[in-house]
Scaffold this active site. Structure first.
Site, PDB file in Angstrom:
ATOM      1  N   ASP A  10     -17.960  -2.515  21.723  1.00 32.42           N
ATOM      2  CA  ASP A  10     -16.998  -3.343  22.459  1.00 32.42           C
ATOM      3  C   ASP A  10     -15.600  -3.002  21.949  1.00 32.42           C
ATOM      4  OD1 ASP A  10     -15.703  -5.261  23.894  1.00 32.42           O
ATOM      5  OD2 ASP A  10     -16.589  -6.978  22.875  1.00 32.42           O
ATOM      6  N   ASP A 105     -14.442  -1.331  28.945  1.00 35.96           N
ATOM      7  CA  ASP A 105     -14.276  -1.391  27.483  1.00 35.96           C
ATOM      8  C   ASP A 105     -15.572  -1.667  26.731  1.00 35.96           C
ATOM      9  OD1 ASP A 105     -14.575  -3.994  28.326  1.00 35.96           O
ATOM     10  OD2 ASP A 105     -12.887  -4.792  27.175  1.00 35.96           O
ATOM     11  N   GLU A 106     -16.718  -1.413  27.361  1.00 34.94           N
ATOM     12  CA  GLU A 106     -18.010  -1.656  26.713  1.00 34.94           C
ATOM     13  C   GLU A 106     -18.965  -0.499  26.987  1.00 34.94           C
ATOM     14  OE1 GLU A 106     -18.508  -6.456  26.733  1.00 34.94           O
ATOM     15  OE2 GLU A 106     -18.670  -5.463  28.668  1.00 34.94           O
TER      16      GLU A 106
END
Length: 400
Positions: A10, A105-106
């Site tokens: 993350d 973003d993961e």
């Protein structure tokens, strides 16, 4: 095979971190990314320097200014963040099996070999952080979660931020999560939480001890059993879900908020959605339009329609719903627009029409024209051919 199978990464305050990397003058300063400018806007991301003052996702701009007078506001540059996402993904895929890019973003990776043991997984995370810092920049940081499945790895990835690394497995469960509430877990919505409370499941420990078959009854579906088994550490694979719709929504920039301009943004969204529908060989049997107004209010309308993938047909429905919204509400400005082509199925499964006449799976004239427009745009560049006037609206407020 070792104890751990999934690594969940993350990125820390990703949008703000990218902006700080791009502009060294912003490093160490409180930064917020906005989706809507002006005092009515809200923050869609904040740097850790801003979070220290209480600014977070969803904080209104005027409240962020009050909490942190020195904060710097920047408009979102979504395509830039996607470019960084792809650069990070390329690095990760060289170091482990990149199983899925979960969002901008993961990332989710599959662990194997030495990395399936805790020491090896921790070493892998350290090496990944070092490569990203060296090859992209020190401002781009991540927090990692290690687990026997995607659920526990994701939860672990949220336990220590920023720049953290935590693990979860039956060895430290459920005690490691005793400080969390039920709805802190991904997948526990307000509705599911209410069902759990009704079944006298008050906390994570009780949920962890639940018989998975009982969880199926509480949820009312197999997803309850899958969730509890994953929480207990079973390697539950991700389920490939069937797509039920194609659509898009946009928070509007100020110059796109007048109703006449918001309508044109809606046309652009219809064109994009219909093109993706055709790309996947599908047709839609419903059309939905949602508009949020300024200063408040909104409308959401839906039509059942013929099973189609014809852009011109959907644009006709789009205009019909806009006219209905105008007659009922007479809005002057819109803050967001959303379109959805729903109830999708395969074109190959569409029945024929004796009166058209149209054979099973045969395309209509309008659908053939739409397909030709796609081919021209693919060869000569997008928007070489357009379906009349529209208003492109990329990213949040990004141009071009």
């Amino acid at each position: 095979m070792g104890e751990f199978r999934t690594l969940y990464l993350d990125m820390d305050s990703f949008f703000a971190s990218v902006e700080q990397h791009e502009n060294p003058a912003l490093r160490g300063r409180p930064v917020a990314i906005t989706a809507v400018d002006g005092t009515n806007g809200a923050c869609v991301a904040a740097s850790y320097e801003a979070k220290a003052f209480g600014v977070k996702t969803g904080t209104l701009v005027r409240d962020a200014k009050r909490l942190c007078p020195e904060i710097v506001f920047l408009p979102s540059r979504h395509r830039l963040y996607v470019q960084y996402n792809l650069r990070i993904a390329a690095i990760l895929d060289q170091m482990a099996e990149l199983e899925r890019i979960r969002s901008v973003d993961e990332f989710q990776l599959r662990l194997g070999g030495a990395a399936s043991e805790l020491d090896g997984a921790v070493a892998l995370v350290k090496a990944m952080k070092q490569r990203i810092a060296t090859e992209i920049g020190q401002s781009i940081r991540l927090s990692a979660g290690i687990g026997p499945n995607s659920l526990l790895a994701k939860i672990a990835g949220k336990l220590e931020k920023p720049d953290g690394c935590q693990w979860l497995s039956p060895r430290n469960m459920p005690q490691r999560l005793s400080h969390l509430k039920l709805d802190d877990l991904p997948g526990i919505s307000k509705g599911v939480k209410a069902k759990l409370y009704k079944a006298r499941v008050w906390d994570i420990e009780a949920l962890y001890r639940l018989d998975p078959r009982h969880a199926r009854l509480i949820w009312g579906s197999i997803e309850g059993e899958r969730f509890v088994r994953a929480l207990q550490g079973a390697d539950i694979p991700l389920v490939t879900t069937e797509r039920h719709g194609y659509g898009n929504s946009k928070v509007l920039a100020p110059d796109s908020r007048p109703i006449s301009q918001a309508y044109l943004v809606g046309r652009w969204l219809v064109e994009k959605s219909a093109s993706r529908l055709r790309r996947d060989g599908r047709v839609a049997k419903s059309f939905s339009l949602s508009v949020s107004f300024l200063p408040e209010g909104g409308a959401s309308l839906r039509l059942r329609c013929e099973a189609s993938q014809d852009t011109a047909y959907f644009l006709k429905l789009h205009r019909q719903l806009w006219e209905a919204i105008w007659r009922r509400h007479r809005p002057r400005q819109a803050i967001s627009v959303s379109v959805q082509l729903g109830d999708v199925s395969l074109l190959a499964d569409r029945a024929g029409d004796l009166f058209a006449p149209l054979r099973p799976a045969e395309k209509t004239t309008g659908e053939k024209v739409s397909e030709l427009v796609d081919a021209v745009n693919a060869r000569f560049g997008k928007d070489t051919l357009r379906w009349g006037e529209n208003r492109p609206h990329h990213g949040f407020f990004e141009r071009g």
